[in-house]
Design a protein around this motif. Sequence first.
Motif, PDB file in Angstrom:
ATOM      1  N   ARG A  23      -3.154  14.322  -2.118  1.00 52.55           N
ATOM      2  CA  ARG A  23      -2.836  15.049  -0.883  1.00 52.55           C
ATOM      3  C   ARG A  23      -2.424  14.100   0.239  1.00 52.55           C
ATOM      4  O   ARG A  23      -2.779  14.274   1.394  1.00 52.55           O
ATOM      5  N   GLY A  24      -1.671  13.074  -0.120  1.00 47.15           N
ATOM      6  CA  GLY A  24      -1.112  12.177   0.874  1.00 47.15           C
ATOM      7  C   GLY A  24      -2.040  11.106   1.384  1.00 47.15           C
ATOM      8  O   GLY A  24      -1.656  10.318   2.253  1.00 47.15           O
ATOM      9  N   ASP A  25      -3.266  11.021   0.875  1.00 46.72           N
ATOM     10  CA  ASP A  25      -4.213   9.994   1.299  1.00 46.72           C
ATOM     11  C   ASP A  25      -4.579   9.084   0.132  1.00 46.72           C
ATOM     12  O   ASP A  25      -4.355   9.419  -1.041  1.00 46.72           O
ATOM     13  N   SER A  62       3.773   4.114   3.937  1.00 46.49           N
ATOM     14  CA  SER A  62       3.395   5.310   4.677  1.00 46.49           C
ATOM     15  C   SER A  62       4.511   5.692   5.639  1.00 46.49           C
ATOM     16  O   SER A  62       5.209   4.808   6.179  1.00 46.49           O
ATOM     17  N   ASP A  93      -0.079  12.002   8.108  1.00 43.27           N
ATOM     18  CA  ASP A  93       1.129  11.703   7.360  1.00 43.27           C
ATOM     19  C   ASP A  93       0.780  11.154   5.974  1.00 43.27           C
ATOM     20  O   ASP A  93      -0.379  11.070   5.604  1.00 43.27           O
ATOM     21  N   ARG A  94       1.778  10.745   5.228  1.00 49.55           N
ATOM     22  CA  ARG A  94       1.638  10.510   3.788  1.00 49.55           C
ATOM     23  C   ARG A  94       1.544   9.023   3.458  1.00 49.55           C
ATOM     24  O   ARG A  94       2.313   8.207   3.972  1.00 49.55           O
ATOM     25  N   GLU A  95       0.606   8.685   2.578  1.00 46.02           N
ATOM     26  CA  GLU A  95       0.512   7.344   2.016  1.00 46.02           C
ATOM     27  C   GLU A  95       0.923   7.374   0.544  1.00 46.02           C
ATOM     28  O   GLU A  95       0.590   8.324  -0.178  1.00 46.02           O
ATOM     29  N   THR A  96       1.625   6.337   0.096  1.00 48.13           N
ATOM     30  CA  THR A  96       2.061   6.239  -1.292  1.00 48.13           C
ATOM     31  C   THR A  96       2.005   4.781  -1.751  1.00 48.13           C
ATOM     32  O   THR A  96       1.838   3.862  -0.955  1.00 48.13           O
ATOM     33  N   VAL A 140      -3.536   8.214  -5.082  1.00 50.09           N
ATOM     34  CA  VAL A 140      -3.035   9.080  -4.011  1.00 50.09           C
ATOM     35  C   VAL A 140      -3.394  10.520  -4.340  1.00 50.09           C
ATOM     36  O   VAL A 140      -3.182  10.987  -5.470  1.00 50.09           O
ATOM     37  N   ARG A 163       4.076   7.115   8.555  1.00 50.21           N
ATOM     38  CA  ARG A 163       3.391   7.396   9.818  1.00 50.21           C
ATOM     39  C   ARG A 163       4.321   7.293  11.021  1.00 50.21           C
ATOM     40  O   ARG A 163       4.079   7.907  12.062  1.00 50.21           O
ATOM     41  N   ASP A 216       9.133   5.576   5.477  1.00 52.59           N
ATOM     42  CA  ASP A 216       8.125   4.781   4.777  1.00 52.59           C
ATOM     43  C   ASP A 216       8.219   3.309   5.186  1.00 52.59           C
ATOM     44  O   ASP A 216       9.248   2.658   4.967  1.00 52.59           O
TER      45      ASP A 216
END
Length: 445
Positions: free
Chosen positions: A48-50, A87, A69-72, A46, A89, A93
Amino acid sequence: MFPVSAGALLFSATLAFGATQPVTPALTVGLSEPALAPDGSALVFVHRGDLWRVPIAGGRAERLTSHVDRETRPRYSPDGRWLAFSSNRWGNDDVFVMPADGGAARRLTYHEVDEEVVDWDPESRSILFAASREPRRPRIWSVSLDGGEPRLRTHYAAHDASVSPDGAALLCTAGSSRWWRWDYSGSAAARLILERDGSAPRVVLNSLFNDRWPTWLADGESCVWVSARADGVPNLFRARPDGAGEVEQLTAEPAPGVAFPSVDRHGRFAVFERGGRLFRAELDGSGAVHPIPIEVVSDAKRNPVSRVVTRTIDGSWDLDRAAERVVAAIQGELFLAKVEAEEGEFPRRLTHHAGRDDAARFSPDGKEIVFVSDRGGWANLWLLEVGEEVTAAARPLTTGAVDLHNPLWSADGEWILYRRGLNDFWVTARDGKQQRRVIEGPQVY
């Protein structure tokens, strides 16, 4: 104008996210949560959120997601065909899945609470995740790769789960202590729970400190996990969960130590995060650890400057003694604004770092700001000179391996009082010298 009241602080902040530019491998930071491909040839991480992918030897990373939006928490399926991740999105999450080589992501869960991907079943048919669904405590659930209603896997509070290669056993982490509180020792410390088919869950490999992120190895008899049992710094260990044999320490990393480990399916090596960079650890007992040089180059997903008007601040704020300026922490950065601002006059950004800056306090003469930042791995005190212009970069006042909190200036501006860890109050001179403890705990606030 920026009116200051007990109820609200109106802030119009200019946030500069930075223009796109090549990043040399030595300077690449902000890499986290690595996931090894089953064959060990590549890893996803991961940034910057991608999600990004890179060969295990390092190099220029390939972007897999580009959502605003953020992926983790990426996790490869055991057959190497899929990537599961969490995510936000759709607000909170949820669990998503996408082809391992990239492609459209498919949403699998639709609950109102956050759901954190932790593992796959050995057959790559379902994904395990931790969520506080019913009741409001985290438990392990699973959802089919095809979607559908998730199934509850543990009837006790747990997270950070790993399924054994034969699918008959589950290793989990239990305990309410946050993962970054490695110096904590007490009843809430994270501990490992072993559950086998037909037997009651039990605590295994217990220590006085936090134990978490267990992963079964290919033999189905041993596991690796992260523990702070050696000198309070998290490192990798290996042992049999049934207690047979010795506990073997695999790494001896300095603070802030090992975080978010991932192991290849053959148990040859692991990758982990330390201080915003990724490393490879050999699991042959040699203790060898190698940095993975990664270059991340991309265009920005948003305009590099964003102006945000808000009546709430997600960090702390402070007013100078003359009531002319206010410093505030917004999204982990410090901003300086005039209380009586002219039309079109916006706050000045004081810090720009991957670490989180907070708890800023003006010195009595208004010429300096002391603040807390974890940019070195641990939350330490930093000092910044401020005037009409920022004349110098922030400099550290403390460099300890214990989190510091709540700095306060003395009336004459010569000393700074702060809380060290949970138990003690310390002071330091404004030049960072003469640090000493003035109040000893326990549990001092």
